[in-house]
Design a protein around this motif. Structure first.
Motif, PDB file in Angstrom:
ATOM      1  N   LEU A 136       0.847  -1.236  -0.087  1.00  0.00           N
ATOM      2  CA  LEU A 136      -0.073  -0.096   0.022  1.00  0.00           C
ATOM      3  C   LEU A 136       0.960   1.304  -0.172  1.00  0.00           C
ATOM      4  CD1 LEU A 136      -2.922   1.424   0.172  1.00  0.00           C
ATOM      5  CD2 LEU A 136      -2.637   1.270   2.680  1.00  0.00           C
ATOM      6  N   VAL A 137       0.525   2.152  -0.936  1.00  0.00           N
ATOM      7  CA  VAL A 137       1.339   3.124  -0.971  1.00  0.00           C
ATOM      8  C   VAL A 137       0.569   4.522  -0.931  1.00  0.00           C
ATOM      9  CG1 VAL A 137       2.742   4.837  -2.547  1.00  0.00           C
ATOM     10  CG2 VAL A 137       3.145   2.219  -2.740  1.00  0.00           C
ATOM     11  N   GLU A 138       0.764   5.492   0.073  1.00  0.00           N
ATOM     12  CA  GLU A 138       0.106   6.687   0.403  1.00  0.00           C
ATOM     13  C   GLU A 138       0.831   7.904  -0.034  1.00  0.00           C
ATOM     14  OE1 GLU A 138      -1.394   6.797   4.635  1.00  0.00           O
ATOM     15  OE2 GLU A 138      -1.511   4.731   4.611  1.00  0.00           O
ATOM     16  N   ASP A 139       0.106   8.772  -0.906  1.00  0.00           N
ATOM     17  CA  ASP A 139       0.790   9.867  -1.280  1.00  0.00           C
ATOM     18  C   ASP A 139       1.730   9.868  -2.351  1.00  0.00           C
ATOM     19  OD1 ASP A 139       1.599  12.583  -1.852  1.00  0.00           O
ATOM     20  OD2 ASP A 139       1.949  12.841   0.376  1.00  0.00           O
ATOM     21  N   ILE A 151       4.171  -2.602   3.505  1.00  0.00           N
ATOM     22  CA  ILE A 151       4.084  -3.986   2.775  1.00  0.00           C
ATOM     23  C   ILE A 151       3.628  -5.116   3.953  1.00  0.00           C
ATOM     24  CG2 ILE A 151       5.653  -5.754   1.947  1.00  0.00           C
ATOM     25  CD1 ILE A 151       7.178  -3.424   0.865  1.00  0.00           C
ATOM     26  N   GLN A 152       2.842  -5.692   3.695  1.00  0.00           N
ATOM     27  CA  GLN A 152       2.169  -6.626   4.921  1.00  0.00           C
ATOM     28  C   GLN A 152       1.779  -7.896   4.226  1.00  0.00           C
ATOM     29  OE1 GLN A 152      -1.003  -4.807   6.463  1.00  0.00           O
ATOM     30  NE2 GLN A 152      -2.563  -5.529   5.092  1.00  0.00           N
ATOM     31  N   LEU A 153       2.173  -9.087   5.227  1.00  0.00           N
ATOM     32  CA  LEU A 153       1.690 -10.464   4.550  1.00  0.00           C
ATOM     33  C   LEU A 153       0.632 -10.857   5.515  1.00  0.00           C
ATOM     34  CD1 LEU A 153       2.470 -12.808   3.137  1.00  0.00           C
ATOM     35  CD2 LEU A 153       4.096 -13.465   5.166  1.00  0.00           C
ATOM     36  N   GLY A 160       3.757  -6.989   8.997  1.00  0.00           N
ATOM     37  CA  GLY A 160       4.430  -6.208   7.756  1.00  0.00           C
ATOM     38  C   GLY A 160       5.378  -5.153   8.317  1.00  0.00           C
ATOM     39  N   ALA A 161       5.470  -4.125   7.687  1.00  0.00           N
ATOM     40  CA  ALA A 161       6.398  -3.025   7.938  1.00  0.00           C
ATOM     41  C   ALA A 161       5.944  -1.901   7.191  1.00  0.00           C
ATOM     42  CB  ALA A 161       7.740  -3.339   7.600  1.00  0.00           C
ATOM     43  N   LYS A 162       6.059  -0.450   7.626  1.00  0.00           N
ATOM     44  CA  LYS A 162       5.480   0.612   7.197  1.00  0.00           C
ATOM     45  C   LYS A 162       6.607   1.503   7.408  1.00  0.00           C
ATOM     46  CE  LYS A 162       1.949   4.320   7.537  1.00  0.00           C
ATOM     47  NZ  LYS A 162       0.737   4.667   8.605  1.00  0.00           N
ATOM     48  N   ARG A 163       6.835   2.113   5.965  1.00  0.00           N
ATOM     49  CA  ARG A 163       8.189   3.031   5.752  1.00  0.00           C
ATOM     50  C   ARG A 163       7.295   4.230   5.562  1.00  0.00           C
ATOM     51  NH1 ARG A 163      13.076   4.407   6.728  1.00  0.00           N
ATOM     52  NH2 ARG A 163      13.928   6.261   5.353  1.00  0.00           N
ATOM     53  N   ASP A 164       7.829   5.371   6.592  1.00  0.00           N
ATOM     54  CA  ASP A 164       7.090   6.624   6.531  1.00  0.00           C
ATOM     55  C   ASP A 164       8.368   7.761   6.227  1.00  0.00           C
ATOM     56  OD1 ASP A 164       6.354   9.206   7.173  1.00  0.00           O
ATOM     57  OD2 ASP A 164       5.057   8.807   8.658  1.00  0.00           O
TER      58      ASP A 164
END
Length: 342
Positions: free
Chosen positions: A4-7, A17-19, A201-205
């Motif tokens: 999932l990409v925001e902006d 990115i998640q599983l 998952g992991a989220k990159r801000d």
């Protein structure tokens, strides 16, 4: 796995990115495996039933050719005897011992024997065509088959019939269908329990410049769908399979009982013909032929004895053919016979 990409701007973009891993609950996996194994067992039983059917057809066609061969031999023997009788009648007419009418009768009997031989050869060709069809190869060529039709099948191999029915291919398949339907019913009941989904998952801000781990658990609550319709359908199909088993059992038992009765009756008939009727008919024919040559009997006596012998031989062949057909039918219904324990 999902992304999932925001902006769309790189400086403020957030990428996740998640599983998602579903975990089956309620025994769904074991129920599904049981249903698959039951379906596999049913397929194996279908192969066994088809194998028994093909073997039955080949066996019936094979012995049909063997019986047709014996009919040819019998008709040729009848033709030879009729020719001998005609020659004997001709000699007695030339000697002035009998009327020329007897020679005409002998010629008619010889012509009838030739006609019977033609019919026998036609029946043999039809039997050969049926055997080729059963073998699945219409191009196979052979002059004759090597079979001892004097060795008739045994009715004892199919007794006790009640025990043989338990291993009948059609009944075994119907029983396997019940097992498959039971497994499918268990699967539908297991589906009432919702599955658990674990998310990692992991989220990159990009704006904050850091990564954040994601851990989640989700469970669908079946408030309005308890899968009752599918469960009811599976239960009814299971009941239908049980009813069909009883119908198949009754049908196989009736057909097998009829085939076994036919086999026993034809074996008794063949035994009587071989032990009592045929020896007496052969003796009567030999005596009448010898007596005619000596002038003690008329030609009608010879014809009557010859006709009686031919009819007895024909009846014996018909009994053998019916016995082999009944035995082949039992093979198709009950499968390969196996010795029973005393």
């Amino acid at each position: 796995m999902s992304t999932l990409v925001e902006d769309t701007r790189q400086a403020t973009r957030t990428t996740t990115i998640q599983l998602n891993q579903p975990i089956e609950l309620g025994g769904k996996r074991s129920a599904r495996i049981s249903a698959a194994r039951a379906a596999q067992g049913q397929a194996e039983l279908d192969v066994a039933a088809r194998r028994a059917q093909v073997r039955s057809q080949v066996m019936a066609a094979f012995y049909g050719v063997a019986v047709a061969q014996e009919r040819i031999r019998l008709s040729d023997e009848l033709g030879r005897l009729s020719s001998q009788a005609r020659e004997t009648a001709s000699k007695r007419v030339l000697a002035g011992k009998v009327s020329p009418v007897e020679e005409l009768k002998a010629q008619v009997a010889e012509a009838q024997a030739l006609s019977a031989s033609t019919v026998a050869h036609s029946e043999w060709r039809a039997a050969v065509a049926q055997l080729r069809q059963a073998l699945g190869d219409p191009t196979v060529k052979f002059e004759r088959v090597d079979a001892d039709i004097g060795r008739l099948p045994s009715a004892g191999l199919w007794e006790p019939l009640a025990q043989r029915l338990e291993t009948a291919p059609a009944i075994a398949r119907a029983q396997q269908e019940i097992s498959r339907r039971q497994a499918l019913s268990d699967l539908e009941r297991a589906r009432r329990t919702p599955d658990l989904t674990v998310t990692l998952g992991a989220k990159r801000d990009q704006q904050l410049g850091r990564d954040q781990p994601i851990l989640g658990v989700s469970l669908v609550l079946p408030l309005f769908d308890r899968n009752l319709g599918a469960i009811l359908e599976a239960s009814r199909r299971e009941d239908k399979a049980r009813i069909e088993l009883e119908a198949v059992r009754a049908s196989v038992e009736a057909q097998a009982t009829q085939a076994l009765a036919q086999l026993s009756a034809t074996l008794a008939q063949a035994q009587t013909l071989r032990d009592k009727v045929l020896p007496a008919a052969r003796q009567a024919f030999a005596a009448s032929t010898k007596g005619y040559e000596l002038g003690k009997f008329g030609f009608l006596d010879v014809l009557d004895a010859q006709r009686t012998l031919f009819e007895a031989e024909t009846q014996a062949l018909s009994a053998a053919a019916q016995a082999y057909q009944a035995d082949a039918r039992l093979l198709e219904l009950l499968g390969e016979p196996t010795p029973t324990k005393d």
